[in-house]
Motif scaffolding. Structure first.
Motif, PDB file in Angstrom:
ATOM      1  N   UNK A 175       0.839  -1.269  -0.153  1.00 15.48           N
ATOM      2  CA  UNK A 175       0.012   0.024  -0.087  1.00 15.48           C
ATOM      3  C   UNK A 175       0.818   1.209  -0.053  1.00 15.48           C
ATOM      4  N   UNK A 176       2.020   1.059   0.396  1.00 13.72           N
ATOM      5  CA  UNK A 176       3.004   2.463   0.495  1.00 13.72           C
ATOM      6  C   UNK A 176       3.528   2.754  -0.902  1.00 13.72           C
ATOM      7  N   UNK A 177       3.667   4.134  -1.418  1.00 12.96           N
ATOM      8  CA  UNK A 177       3.111   5.238  -0.618  1.00 12.96           C
ATOM      9  C   UNK A 177       1.477   5.205  -0.374  1.00 12.96           C
ATOM     10  N   UNK A 178       1.250   5.502   0.748  1.00 11.57           N
ATOM     11  CA  UNK A 178      -0.031   5.434   1.183  1.00 11.57           C
ATOM     12  C   UNK A 178      -0.817   6.519   0.993  1.00 11.57           C
ATOM     13  N   UNK A 179      -2.260   6.428   0.247  1.00  6.43           N
ATOM     14  CA  UNK A 179      -3.197   7.132   0.070  1.00  6.43           C
ATOM     15  C   UNK A 179      -3.983   7.327   1.186  1.00  6.43           C
ATOM     16  N   UNK A 180      -3.808   8.578   2.131  1.00  8.04           N
ATOM     17  CA  UNK A 180      -4.617   8.649   3.340  1.00  8.04           C
ATOM     18  C   UNK A 180      -6.150   8.427   3.347  1.00  8.04           C
ATOM     19  N   UNK A 181      -6.711   8.920   2.094  1.00 15.53           N
ATOM     20  CA  UNK A 181      -8.050   8.728   1.725  1.00 15.53           C
ATOM     21  C   UNK A 181      -8.752   7.349   1.735  1.00 15.53           C
ATOM     22  N   UNK A 182      -7.646   6.257   1.520  1.00  8.50           N
ATOM     23  CA  UNK A 182      -8.306   5.013   1.666  1.00  8.50           C
ATOM     24  C   UNK A 182      -8.226   4.220   3.132  1.00  8.50           C
ATOM     25  N   UNK A 183      -8.044   5.096   4.225  1.00  8.76           N
ATOM     26  CA  UNK A 183      -8.092   4.740   5.419  1.00  8.76           C
ATOM     27  C   UNK A 183      -9.532   5.077   5.885  1.00  8.76           C
ATOM     28  N   UNK A 184     -10.391   4.045   6.248  1.00 10.40           N
ATOM     29  CA  UNK A 184     -11.723   4.363   6.658  1.00 10.40           C
ATOM     30  C   UNK A 184     -11.585   5.501   7.837  1.00 10.40           C
ATOM     31  N   UNK A 185     -12.537   6.397   7.785  1.00 10.70           N
ATOM     32  CA  UNK A 185     -12.589   7.563   8.562  1.00 10.70           C
ATOM     33  C   UNK A 185     -11.644   8.729   8.512  1.00 10.70           C
ATOM     34  N   UNK A 186     -10.779   8.699   7.221  1.00  6.54           N
ATOM     35  CA  UNK A 186      -9.927   9.828   7.213  1.00  6.54           C
ATOM     36  C   UNK A 186     -10.630  11.115   6.586  1.00  6.54           C
ATOM     37  N   UNK A 187     -11.469  10.831   5.722  1.00  4.17           N
ATOM     38  CA  UNK A 187     -12.288  11.773   4.921  1.00  4.17           C
ATOM     39  C   UNK A 187     -13.137  12.545   5.875  1.00  4.17           C
ATOM     40  N   UNK A 188     -13.748  11.617   6.897  1.00  5.07           N
ATOM     41  CA  UNK A 188     -14.505  12.270   7.924  1.00  5.07           C
ATOM     42  C   UNK A 188     -13.743  13.090   8.996  1.00  5.07           C
ATOM     43  N   UNK A 189     -12.652  12.735   9.203  1.00  7.58           N
ATOM     44  CA  UNK A 189     -11.713  13.547   9.749  1.00  7.58           C
ATOM     45  C   UNK A 189     -11.336  14.972   9.319  1.00  7.58           C
ATOM     46  N   UNK A 190     -11.011  15.049   7.980  1.00  5.15           N
ATOM     47  CA  UNK A 190     -10.752  16.015   7.430  1.00  5.15           C
ATOM     48  C   UNK A 190     -12.033  17.092   7.285  1.00  5.15           C
ATOM     49  N   UNK A 191     -13.128  16.500   7.118  1.00  8.43           N
ATOM     50  CA  UNK A 191     -14.587  17.315   7.007  1.00  8.43           C
ATOM     51  C   UNK A 191     -14.518  17.950   8.642  1.00  8.43           C
ATOM     52  N   UNK A 192     -14.342  17.074   9.421  1.00  2.00           N
ATOM     53  CA  UNK A 192     -14.549  17.717  10.817  1.00  2.00           C
ATOM     54  C   UNK A 192     -13.536  19.081  11.133  1.00  2.00           C
ATOM     55  N   UNK A 193     -12.425  18.598  10.607  1.00  3.24           N
ATOM     56  CA  UNK A 193     -11.530  20.057  10.791  1.00  3.24           C
ATOM     57  C   UNK A 193     -11.527  21.168   9.889  1.00  3.24           C
ATOM     58  N   UNK A 194     -12.292  20.905   8.756  1.00  4.72           N
ATOM     59  CA  UNK A 194     -12.704  22.042   7.909  1.00  4.72           C
ATOM     60  C   UNK A 194     -13.831  22.765   8.087  1.00  4.72           C
TER      61      UNK A 194
END
Length: 278
Positions: A175-194
């Motif tokens: 999986x490396x180099x990793x795409x963080x958006x393939x981690x379940x929950x990462x997009x929700x984290x970005x949304x919360x911060x924004x």
């Protein structure tokens, strides 16, 4: 470190304070004097003391340390039972510098449904809202979509500990180099911060990334700085409980490298913390 840098997540522990019955470990002596000696090695004088899970809702160790440093340079995040604490106690702690409560769902292996988590979050938010305190969550990234759906109705600021506690692939994984958006929950984290009412701590990468080069955490960190650099704060996680003897300097240096590249070092190490902890 920029002038006025903050360490937004560290602990003090001592065997003289009683542990909860189900404490996951017995602490070594890491008192306030030890803490400030450590902080001097990385150029920090302003700290946020966070309640360790081993003390439950007995915040005596934290509050004693907070009295020593004083509210000009110290803040506290306590543990409470929202159904048993009274406002006069919280107000007294506020004068000492307490500005948040911690809800530790990760290391205590709390099991929850979306409904039960919503109820739990609301019970904490209702108690701290009149004080303007922060709700700190140690929660796995896989559960952040639930938090995203609940956060808007809580009416309090939120800070998520330890880089969002991601589940990273093995260092040998293709999986490396990793795409963080393939981690379940990462997009929700970005949304919360924004959305602007949630912060995240760059801390404790060693708890989730076994790669000495921190390749997984690095792509997460760089993307979060890109998407919501005004909602990121730095923290050492000293004394690295259950990772005794850890050298945190490589992580600190990498954080400075990432924030320098994003032209956000002063924000992450100082300005964002000042806003979060009032």
């Amino acid at each position: 470190m920029p002038a006025g840098a903050w360490d937004c997540h560290m602990h003090v522990t001592s065997p003289e304070y009683p542990l909860v019955a189900n404490a996951a470990y017995v602490p070594s002596l890491h008192n306030f004097q030890h803490a400030m000696k450590f902080e001097s090695t990385i150029g920090i004088s302003k700290i946020v003391l966070v309640q360790p899970s081993i003390y439950g809702d007995d915040n005596s160790c934290l509050l004693d340390a907070l009295k020593e440093i004083g509210p000009a340079n110290g803040r506290g995040v306590v543990g409470i039972d929202p159904n048993a604490v009274d406002m006069s106690t919280l107000q007294a702690w506020h004068k000492l510098g307490v500005r948040g409560v911690r809800l530790n769902l990760k290391s205590t292996n709390v099991q929850f449904t979306e409904e039960s988590l919503n109820d739990l979050l609301k019970s904490y938010a209702d108690v701290i809202r009149p004080l303007g305190w922060v709700l700190e969550l140690y929660i796995g990234m896989e559960s952040i979509p639930i938090l995203e759906r609940a956060a808007g109705s809580l009416g309090v600021r939120i800070v998520i500990a330890h880089c969002g506690a991601p589940k990273l692939p093995s260092v040998d994984d293709k999986a490396y180099p990793l795409d963080p958006y393939k981690l379940y929950g990462f997009r929700s984290l970005v949304n919360l911060l924004q959305d602007g009412n949630t912060w995240i701590k760059f801390s404790a990468a060693y708890r989730f990334d076994p790669d000495p080069e921190m390749r997984g955490i690095e792509v997460i960190a760089r993307e979060l700085l890109k998407k919501a650099g005004n909602r990121v704060v730095f923290a050492s996680d000293w004394p690295h409980t259950r990772f005794d003897g850890l050298d945190v300097r490589p992580f600190v240096e990498r954080c400075i490298e990432w924030t320098d590249a994003a032209a956000l070092t002063e924000e992450v190490f100082s300005l964002n913390a000042q806003e979060l902890w009032k």
